[in-house]
Design a protein around this motif. Structure first.
Motif, PDB file in Angstrom:
ATOM      1  N   ARG A  12       0.840  -1.206   0.000  1.00  0.00           N
ATOM      2  CA  ARG A  12       0.000   0.000   0.000  1.00  0.00           C
ATOM      3  C   ARG A  12       0.869   1.248   0.000  1.00  0.00           C
ATOM      4  O   ARG A  12       0.582   2.222  -0.713  1.00  0.00           O
ATOM      5  N   MET A  13       1.940   1.239   0.777  1.00  0.00           N
ATOM      6  CA  MET A  13       2.835   2.379   0.823  1.00  0.00           C
ATOM      7  C   MET A  13       3.598   2.536  -0.498  1.00  0.00           C
ATOM      8  O   MET A  13       3.877   3.656  -0.926  1.00  0.00           O
ATOM      9  N   VAL A  14       3.928   1.405  -1.138  1.00  0.00           N
ATOM     10  CA  VAL A  14       4.591   1.474  -2.444  1.00  0.00           C
ATOM     11  C   VAL A  14       3.697   2.179  -3.452  1.00  0.00           C
ATOM     12  O   VAL A  14       4.152   3.034  -4.229  1.00  0.00           O
ATOM     13  N   GLN A  15       2.422   1.826  -3.454  1.00  0.00           N
ATOM     14  CA  GLN A  15       1.485   2.458  -4.380  1.00  0.00           C
ATOM     15  C   GLN A  15       1.360   3.952  -4.097  1.00  0.00           C
ATOM     16  O   GLN A  15       1.287   4.775  -5.023  1.00  0.00           O
ATOM     17  N   GLY A  16       1.355   4.313  -2.812  1.00  0.00           N
ATOM     18  CA  GLY A  16       1.290   5.720  -2.465  1.00  0.00           C
ATOM     19  C   GLY A  16       2.521   6.481  -2.938  1.00  0.00           C
ATOM     20  O   GLY A  16       2.422   7.622  -3.405  1.00  0.00           O
ATOM     21  N   THR A  17       3.690   5.830  -2.834  1.00  0.00           N
ATOM     22  CA  THR A  17       4.926   6.449  -3.297  1.00  0.00           C
ATOM     23  C   THR A  17       4.908   6.624  -4.807  1.00  0.00           C
ATOM     24  O   THR A  17       5.348   7.650  -5.338  1.00  0.00           O
ATOM     25  N   ARG A  18       4.413   5.632  -5.517  1.00  0.00           N
ATOM     26  CA  ARG A  18       4.339   5.725  -6.977  1.00  0.00           C
ATOM     27  C   ARG A  18       3.420   6.870  -7.406  1.00  0.00           C
ATOM     28  O   ARG A  18       3.675   7.546  -8.406  1.00  0.00           O
ATOM     29  N   ASN A  19       2.373   7.101  -6.641  1.00  0.00           N
ATOM     30  CA  ASN A  19       1.443   8.178  -6.979  1.00  0.00           C
ATOM     31  C   ASN A  19       2.009   9.555  -6.631  1.00  0.00           C
ATOM     32  O   ASN A  19       1.468  10.577  -7.074  1.00  0.00           O
ATOM     33  N   VAL A  53      10.558  11.792   9.997  1.00  0.00           N
ATOM     34  CA  VAL A  53       9.323  12.500  10.341  1.00  0.00           C
ATOM     35  C   VAL A  53       8.160  11.995   9.494  1.00  0.00           C
ATOM     36  O   VAL A  53       7.012  11.938   9.959  1.00  0.00           O
ATOM     37  N   TYR A  54       8.434  11.597   8.258  1.00  0.00           N
ATOM     38  CA  TYR A  54       7.362  11.180   7.360  1.00  0.00           C
ATOM     39  C   TYR A  54       6.653   9.915   7.832  1.00  0.00           C
ATOM     40  O   TYR A  54       5.501   9.675   7.463  1.00  0.00           O
ATOM     41  N   THR A  55       7.323   9.111   8.629  1.00  0.00           N
ATOM     42  CA  THR A  55       6.663   7.938   9.203  1.00  0.00           C
ATOM     43  C   THR A  55       5.480   8.370  10.049  1.00  0.00           C
ATOM     44  O   THR A  55       4.365   7.855   9.923  1.00  0.00           O
ATOM     45  N   GLY A  56       5.732   9.328  10.940  1.00  0.00           N
ATOM     46  CA  GLY A  56       4.650   9.831  11.782  1.00  0.00           C
ATOM     47  C   GLY A  56       3.582  10.549  10.988  1.00  0.00           C
ATOM     48  O   GLY A  56       2.385  10.436  11.285  1.00  0.00           O
ATOM     49  N   VAL A  57       4.000  11.287   9.963  1.00  0.00           N
ATOM     50  CA  VAL A  57       3.034  12.013   9.137  1.00  0.00           C
ATOM     51  C   VAL A  57       2.078  11.046   8.438  1.00  0.00           C
ATOM     52  O   VAL A  57       0.865  11.276   8.380  1.00  0.00           O
ATOM     53  N   ALA A 117       0.605  -4.524  11.905  1.00  0.00           N
ATOM     54  CA  ALA A 117       1.059  -4.525  10.507  1.00  0.00           C
ATOM     55  C   ALA A 117       0.892  -3.162   9.859  1.00  0.00           C
ATOM     56  O   ALA A 117       1.674  -2.770   8.986  1.00  0.00           O
ATOM     57  N   ALA A 118      -0.116  -2.381  10.303  1.00  0.00           N
ATOM     58  CA  ALA A 118      -0.345  -1.062   9.722  1.00  0.00           C
ATOM     59  C   ALA A 118       0.834  -0.129   9.976  1.00  0.00           C
ATOM     60  O   ALA A 118       1.127   0.757   9.163  1.00  0.00           O
ATOM     61  N   ILE A 119       1.514  -0.325  11.089  1.00  0.00           N
ATOM     62  CA  ILE A 119       2.673   0.510  11.426  1.00  0.00           C
ATOM     63  C   ILE A 119       3.956  -0.079  10.852  1.00  0.00           C
ATOM     64  O   ILE A 119       4.770   0.629  10.248  1.00  0.00           O
ATOM     65  N   ILE A 120       4.142  -1.381  11.030  1.00  0.00           N
ATOM     66  CA  ILE A 120       5.386  -2.013  10.584  1.00  0.00           C
ATOM     67  C   ILE A 120       5.525  -1.931   9.067  1.00  0.00           C
ATOM     68  O   ILE A 120       6.617  -1.703   8.541  1.00  0.00           O
ATOM     69  N   GLY A 121       4.435  -2.112   8.342  1.00  0.00           N
ATOM     70  CA  GLY A 121       4.489  -2.009   6.886  1.00  0.00           C
ATOM     71  C   GLY A 121       4.949  -0.637   6.437  1.00  0.00           C
ATOM     72  O   GLY A 121       5.721  -0.512   5.480  1.00  0.00           O
ATOM     73  N   THR A 122       4.498   0.395   7.144  1.00  0.00           N
ATOM     74  CA  THR A 122       4.935   1.758   6.824  1.00  0.00           C
ATOM     75  C   THR A 122       6.426   1.930   7.053  1.00  0.00           C
ATOM     76  O   THR A 122       7.145   2.502   6.230  1.00  0.00           O
ATOM     77  N   LEU A 123       6.911   1.410   8.181  1.00  0.00           N
ATOM     78  CA  LEU A 123       8.323   1.553   8.514  1.00  0.00           C
ATOM     79  C   LEU A 123       9.223   0.797   7.535  1.00  0.00           C
ATOM     80  O   LEU A 123      10.314   1.260   7.208  1.00  0.00           O
ATOM     81  N   LEU A 124       8.769  -0.350   7.058  1.00  0.00           N
ATOM     82  CA  LEU A 124       9.583  -1.144   6.132  1.00  0.00           C
ATOM     83  C   LEU A 124       9.792  -0.411   4.807  1.00  0.00           C
ATOM     84  O   LEU A 124      10.902  -0.412   4.251  1.00  0.00           O
ATOM     85  N   ILE A 125       8.753   0.218   4.302  1.00  0.00           N
ATOM     86  CA  ILE A 125       8.887   0.922   3.036  1.00  0.00           C
ATOM     87  C   ILE A 125       9.700   2.196   3.207  1.00  0.00           C
ATOM     88  O   ILE A 125      10.392   2.640   2.283  1.00  0.00           O
ATOM     89  N   PHE A 158       8.723   8.973  15.875  1.00  0.00           N
ATOM     90  CA  PHE A 158       7.720   9.728  15.145  1.00  0.00           C
ATOM     91  C   PHE A 158       6.489   8.876  14.836  1.00  0.00           C
ATOM     92  O   PHE A 158       5.400   9.418  14.655  1.00  0.00           O
ATOM     93  N   ALA A 159       6.665   7.563  14.772  1.00  0.00           N
ATOM     94  CA  ALA A 159       5.495   6.690  14.668  1.00  0.00           C
ATOM     95  C   ALA A 159       4.636   6.839  15.915  1.00  0.00           C
ATOM     96  O   ALA A 159       3.397   6.911  15.840  1.00  0.00           O
ATOM     97  N   CYS A 160       5.293   6.906  17.070  1.00  0.00           N
ATOM     98  CA  CYS A 160       4.577   7.096  18.332  1.00  0.00           C
ATOM     99  C   CYS A 160       3.866   8.447  18.354  1.00  0.00           C
ATOM    100  O   CYS A 160       2.689   8.539  18.725  1.00  0.00           O
ATOM    101  N   LEU A 161       4.558   9.477  17.927  1.00  0.00           N
ATOM    102  CA  LEU A 161       3.939  10.804  17.874  1.00  0.00           C
ATOM    103  C   LEU A 161       2.787  10.845  16.872  1.00  0.00           C
ATOM    104  O   LEU A 161       1.783  11.520  17.088  1.00  0.00           O
TER     105      LEU A 161
END
Length: 281
Positions: free
Chosen positions: A40-47, A100-104, A127-135, A183-186
């Motif tokens: 999902r994050m990959v698709q967001g990056t492509r967009n 910072v973008y992780t938290g954003v 998984a919603a958080i870890i998937g973001t951090l991996l990308i 920043f994920a926590c924030l």
């Protein structure tokens, strides 16, 4: 029968088949759920590829050029000498600002109501958080590659060779992954994304300029040097410089890894705890 009617008929059959199944679909595994969010994050990056290139390539290159040619002569007497000192620290600087973008991302999902939908679905919620951090690791790798590439064009040469440079880059990525948990926590806690952005930079910039990223702490007063040397950014920068130039002390690497471990141990469980307790609005 035209194509539209055939499509509707086929869709109707598929819907009836889906409704006729009485057993629940198999719950996705933790790994599968994490990879789904990563995709999902990959698709967001492509967009948003343009903004990705700005963050990962343009900004790192711009800051490296500015600090090298604006301050290099004043600090080291030579831009070439300063570049050898600056670039390893600049790698840490670059990825730390990107955390910072992780938290954003997390805060945006919550503010837009996507979080509410996630909470109703039967998957492993972290998984919603870890998937973001991996990308985000891909972002860090792209920014580091751009910074090193430009540094090489300017004359930077890692004295430890390819192996030392790779170990240094891995250390930077590990540090960025660890810092991103802050920043994920924030991102889970704040109510507005704008608040997260402003608060983050109020924390980041004092840390940046009280570290040895840009200048050697040995030139500072004793009381200030003690503070600077304990800065997590300084610990990471010292280890990365040593690995790049082949003079890393075992203690420097241990301290850097310990700093990464402390950040993960403190903020990862807290992030998951707050995420689970977050009440949909």
């Amino acid at each position: 029968m035209n194509a539209t009617s055939m499509t509707r008929t086929i869709d109707g059959r598929k819907l009836k088949q889906a409704l006729s199944v009485h057993s629940r679909p198999k719950r996705p595994s933790a790994w599968s759920a994490t990879m789904t969010f990563a995709w999902r994050m990959v698709q967001g990056t492509r967009n948003n590829l343009f903004m990705f290139l700005i963050d990962a390539v343009v900004f790192p290159a711009l800051f490296l050029l500015i600090f090298t040619f604006l301050f290099g002569g004043a600090i080291s007497g030579s831009t070439g000498l300063y570049l050898q000192f600056l670039l390893p620290g600049m790698l840490v600087y670059t990825v730390t600002t990107m955390t910072v973008y992780t938290g954003v991302t997390i805060s945006t999902d919550i503010s837009k109501g996507v979080f509410n939908r996630f909470k109703t679905l039967p998957f492993w919620q972290p998984a919603a958080i870890i998937g973001t951090l991996l990308i985000d690791i891909v972002r860090y790798a792209a920014a580091l590659s751009a910074t090193v590439g430009i540094g090489m064009l300017l004359g930077f040469r890692p004295e430890a060779g390819l192996l030392g440079a790779l170990l240094a880059l891995l250390t930077v990525i590990l540090f960025a992954f660890s810092a991103s948990w802050i920043f994920a926590c924030l991102g889970v806690v704040v109510k507005k994304t704008e608040s997260l952005t402003s608060t983050s930079y109020l924390v980041l910039y004092p840390l940046m300029f009280t570290s040895n990223v840009f200048v050697d702490s040995s030139t500072m007063p004793g009381w200030l040097r003690g503070v600077v040397d304990l800065n997590p950014l300084s610990l990471a920068s010292t280890a990365v410089r040593g690995l790049m130039h082949g003079n890393a002390a075992a203690g420097d690497i241990v301290w850097a890894l310990a700093g990464c471990a402390v950040l993960v141990i403190l903020f990862a469980p807290l992030t998951f705890h707050l995420y689970r307790r977050k009440v949909p609005q």
